[in-house]
Scaffold this active site. Structure first.
Site, PDB file in Angstrom:
ATOM      1  N   GLU A 135       8.202  -4.995  -1.822  1.00 21.29           N
ATOM      2  CA  GLU A 135       7.368  -4.280  -0.849  1.00 21.29           C
ATOM      3  C   GLU A 135       8.039  -3.255  -1.085  1.00 21.29           C
ATOM      4  O   GLU A 135       6.819  -2.589  -1.600  1.00 21.29           O
ATOM      5  CB  GLU A 135       6.620  -4.464   0.349  1.00 21.29           C
ATOM      6  CG  GLU A 135       6.430  -5.519   0.710  1.00 21.29           C
ATOM      7  CD  GLU A 135       5.401  -6.781   0.264  1.00 21.29           C
ATOM      8  OE1 GLU A 135       4.856  -5.784  -0.839  1.00 21.29           O
ATOM      9  OE2 GLU A 135       5.500  -7.776   0.345  1.00 21.29           O
ATOM     10  N   ASN A 144       0.886  -1.193   0.228  1.00 23.76           N
ATOM     11  CA  ASN A 144      -0.068   0.043   0.297  1.00 23.76           C
ATOM     12  C   ASN A 144       0.519   0.865   0.445  1.00 23.76           C
ATOM     13  O   ASN A 144       1.858   1.511   0.256  1.00 23.76           O
ATOM     14  CB  ASN A 144      -0.780  -0.024   1.064  1.00 23.76           C
ATOM     15  CG  ASN A 144      -1.123  -1.525   1.456  1.00 23.76           C
ATOM     16  OD1 ASN A 144      -2.410  -1.222   0.581  1.00 23.76           O
ATOM     17  ND2 ASN A 144      -1.203  -1.842   2.408  1.00 23.76           N
TER      18      ASN A 144
HETATM   19 ZN   LIG Z   1       4.707  -7.902  -4.974  1.00 27.60          ZN
END
Ligand SMILES: [Zn+2]
Length: 854
Positions: A295, A262
């Site tokens: 990430e 996110n």
């Molecule tokens: Zn990923």
């Protein structure tokens, strides 16, 4: 083929049906009034008609929502609501949509959308969780800026982007970068932060935080260092700079996946971020570093440039897995990383690619996108990016990536767009290369050779077997890295990349004084199965002399597979040639200890089952288990003089460090301990357990004690010591199942489900027990079917609670057609029992249908 209840085609979504959204979103304002059972979400969304769409149908996704009120341009309206979303009459001009909905985070055990975990609120929106938060065009090609207000009586209230204002019981956030709804995140809880900062290459200071529950604050330091390393690496290697003033990571205990990228607010399964020397193993540390990098790297490959639709998932995942593997190669050992990645690819992706669940890296249809977060999309997707780089070269790869970021920043794009930047950079036609994205199945590459008048020729053939829905395959572009050795073991041809494009193709090497020994598919230059007729003497020769570490280990592995095959099918004895070659590598002090440990490891039972099946045998799990045990015992006996010395020589002195150097010594010492425990009645293992001051040493010793039947006291002591630490207790659950003899595996798993700490609602705990059962080849495939029955019982129980985890774990049955008729019938009966369960979730129904029919 068995016809069960075929999936009605109408539920399927097709790539070819893609149409642009009718309306685009300019801005989103969300207000959350948090309450465990009745959270109110008030949305204010500015829509504009999409000039690229002929449609003016207004549809918003929405599931498990209670609509309280809705308005268009301030006028109350009454949309037509179904369990999938709503439609309404809207102006053919820009307008403002407002809605208020009520949701129930407390009862959301599916862990999609907004849910609660141990008193904290958190979200998981990829792929389609945002539609459980409010009505919205929940598709990745709708990108918008989000402004969020959170009201709640918890001390920490977080969302994406930068904080703009806050007061007692509320906070406001604004994310200036347009993003799809799957990147939305919200966290609220009683959390503590581990703060730090990073100054970007242009001199901007970014605040960094890892947010955890109060008791976990001493487990954040390593993750923070990994984050800063990743930020620096992405600047140095890809020229990518971070783009907000703040980067937050939050650890959550109940989480379906590993972690989620996110924008500015990464949410992590606590097992993928929390680590201390006492509670995490070397392998955990390495995995945490890789996942934090992964990430973080998504900020550019996934967030700034996202996917047009979910068929393009590999666009962000394949590329980002490739990037995180490059990162790990750079900060640790390149050879060890490559070998481990290929071991993983073969164990999981090859199994998928050669069974009923085979699908292209870019699938062309799906029922539930949740079921396509697969090894094929991720790991094979990364292999495809690696091949592309190998074919165009390092410089052109970097230039193509620069062009990709420049051309597509802020867009939602496709694999065609991705390949176009390579075509425009290099002038190459990548039409044939595109088949790596569209064709499922693992290509078989066979090779023959001849030598005449100083010219050595390699003749290759390629062939890809049919997969569900794809009977006929076209030839692929295969980069084949080859080197040649002379009979003394010296390299006479350094690595060259041969580019195979035809079904059959030959390549010549001229001017050689004697027939060379080829080293083919160096560094595993393409995700194929190489079928090569090599005798075991040549394998042992390559194991001793190949300058390519991947192929050196690969020759050892091929030798081990062949030795085991003869032991399983012909009752042969362990081959001394293999034992000698292994001893040579193990005692070669010039080699990296972690590499030596990999050479020491044997092929997995799963790998052997697939090998036997491919060779036309029916794999017998009991015979496979017995042969692997006989070979490891023979290795221990052959090495009995070396093992105590190697064990002692690789003890690491001083304070614990998770770096690759000391971790390599520990992995080699612990591999030696595993063999030694067969000879010394676990005396050394008990001593190591008693003295251990870090989890790597403690758990390795405990594994030996458990496996050899000396673990009763230590297992209880371990529980008493760690009962307060859920991540360590996950290990405790898993290792008891993993370290059983096959006749005890099912009973152990069954008993653990009755333990007070077993909680099926926590995915980590469920996977600890049942993941370990499914991966215990001989234990799971017990002839009476008890393993199949126990897993099916629990999947049926889990499905209404958490469909995503159920659907993922049902893949334990995917290779059911590989085994004998009795086992096939037992597995089919369990699959049918799951399929016929009333109100089965869509996720699980799709998977069970594909496994049965494929
Ligand atoms: Zn990923």
């Amino acid at each position: 083929m068995t016809k069960g209840h075929p999936m009605p085609d109408s539920q399927k979504i097709y790539l070819s049906d893609y149409t642009p959204p009718a309306y685009l979103v300019e801005s989103v304002h969300l207000t959350f009034k948090l309450s465990p059972n009745a959270t109110r979400v008030i949305s204010k969304i500015r829509f504009v008609p999409n000039p690229d769409s002929a449609s003016r149908d207004f549809f918003l996704h929405g599931e498990h929502l209670t609509l309280i009120r809705a308005a268009i341009d301030g006028q109350e309206c009454s949309p037509a609501v179904t369990d999938k979303g709503l439609t309404a009459q809207v102006p053919d001009a820009p307008f403002t949509w407002e809605a208020e909905v009520e949701i129930n985070p407390q009862d959301n055990t599916a862990l999609e959308g907004l849910y609660m975990s141990n008193g904290m609120y958190c979200t998981q929106c990829e792929a389609e969780g945002f539609r459980r938060i409010t009505y919205y065009p929940d598709r990745p090609d709708v990108m918008a800026t989000f402004t969020v207000r959170i009201e709640g009586d918890l001390p920490v209230l977080l969302s994406n982007g930068n904080p703009t204002d806050s007061g007692d019981g509320w906070a406001e956030w604004h994310d200036p970068w347009p993003k799809p709804s799957y990147l939305f995140a919200l966290v609220a809880g009683d959390l503590r932060n581990h703060p730090d900062s990073f100054t970007t290459k242009s001199g901007r200071k970014v605040d960094l935080n890892i947010w955890v529950r109060p008791g976990d604050i001493d487990k954040c330091a390593f993750g923070m260092e990994a984050l800063k390393k990743s930020m620096k690496w992405d600047e140095d290697v890809y020229g990518r700079e971070y783009d907000l003033d703040l980067f937050n990571i939050v650890a959550v205990d109940d989480f379906n996946m590993g972690a989620m990228e996110n924008k500015g607010l990464n949410i992590f399964n606590s097992s993928c971020v929390l680590a201390s020397p006492e509670t995490a193993t070397d392998a955990n540390f390495e995995r945490i570093e890789a996942i934090i990098a992964h990430e973080y790297f998504h900020n550019w490959t996934g967030n700034r440039i996202t996917c047009r639709d979910w068929f393009q998932l590999c666009l962000k995942e394949g590329l980002t897995v490739y990037r995180d593997s490059q990162f790990t190669s750079d900060v640790r050992s390149r050879a060890v990383k490559r070998i481990s990645d290929v071991d993983g690819l073969r164990a999981v992706q090859f199994r998928e690619d050669n069974g009923p669940l085979a699908h292209p890296v870019r699938p062309d249809s799906f029922v539930e996108i949740n079921n396509f977060y697969t090894a094929t999309v991720y790991e094979k997707g990364a292999e495809v990016v690696g091949m592309l780089k190998r074919l165009v070269g390092d410089d052109a790869y970097r230039r193509a990536l620069d062009l990709y970021f420049k051309r597509h920043d802020g867009q939602a794009v496709t694999i065609e767009d991705w390949l176009k930047v390579f075509e425009d950079t290099t002038g190459r036609d990548l039409g044939q290369f595109m088949r790596w994205y569209s064709q499922a199945g693992t290509p078989r590459l066979t090779v023959a050779d001849d030598f005449k008048d100083g010219t050595y020729t390699l003749h290759f053939k390629q062939h890809t077997p049919p997969t569900p829905g794809q009977d006929v395959k076209q030839p692929q572009v295969i980069p084949i890295a080859v080197g040649l050795l002379n009979p003394n073991g010296d390299e006479v041809q350094e690595t060259v990349v041969l580019e195979m494009t035809k079904p059959e193709q030959s390549f010549e090497f001229k001017g050689l004084s004697s027939r060379p020994v080829p080293s083919i598919l160096r560094e595993f230059s393409a995700p194929v199965i190489l079928e090569q007729d090599v005798d075991n003497k040549t394998r042992a020769f390559l194991m001793a002399h190949d300058s390519d570490p991947f192929n050196r280990r690969e020759s050892g592995n091929a030798l081990a597979r062949d030795v085991l095959r003869r032991m399983i099918t012909d009752g042969a004895a362990p081959d001394p040639l293999y034992l000698e070659a292994k001893a040579k590598i193990l005692t070669d002090k010039a080699l990296d200890p972690a590499f030596r440990a990999l050479v020491l490891s044997q092929p997995t039972q799963e790998e052997l089952a697939q090998m036997l099946f491919d060779a036309g045998h029916t794999p017998d799990p009991d015979a496979i288990f017995k042969a692997t045990q006989t070979l490891v015992q023979a290795s221990a006996e052959r090495l009995h003089q070396d093992l105590p010395r190697i064990y002692a020589a690789h003890q690491v002195k001083g304070p614990y460090s998770p770096d690759a150097g000391p971790a390599g010594h520990r992995v080699l010492a612990n591999s030696a301990l595993w063999l030694l425990s067969r000879l010394d009645d676990c005396k050394q293992a008990q001593a190591q357990y008693d003295a251990a001051d870090n989890m790597t040493q403690q758990i390795s010793a405990l594994g030996c004690l458990q496996y050899f039947g000396h673990g009763t006291d230590a297992t209880q002591a371990f529980y008493d010591q760690w009962r307060h630490d859920r991540l360590v207790i996950d290990k405790w659950f898993a290792m008891q199942v993993s370290n059983t003899r096959p006749d005890q595996t099912v009973a152990t798993a069954q008993a653990l489900t009755e333990h007070a700490d077993f909680d099926m609602k926590n995915p980590n705990r469920f996977r600890a027990v049942f993941g370990a059962l499914a991966w215990h080849h001989a234990g799971f495939h017990r002839a009476d079917g008890a393993g199949y029955r126990l897993l099916a019982d629990w999947l049926i129980k889990l499905d209404p609670v958490n469909p995503q985890t159920t659907a993922r774990m049902i893949t334990a049955f995917q290779s059911w057609r590989r085994y004998d008729e009795e086992r096939q019938a037992l597995m089919r009966a369990e699959l049918e029992r799951i399929r016929d369960t009333p109100d089965l979730s869509g996720d699980t129904a799709e998977m069970v249908g594909r496994i049965l029919e494929g």
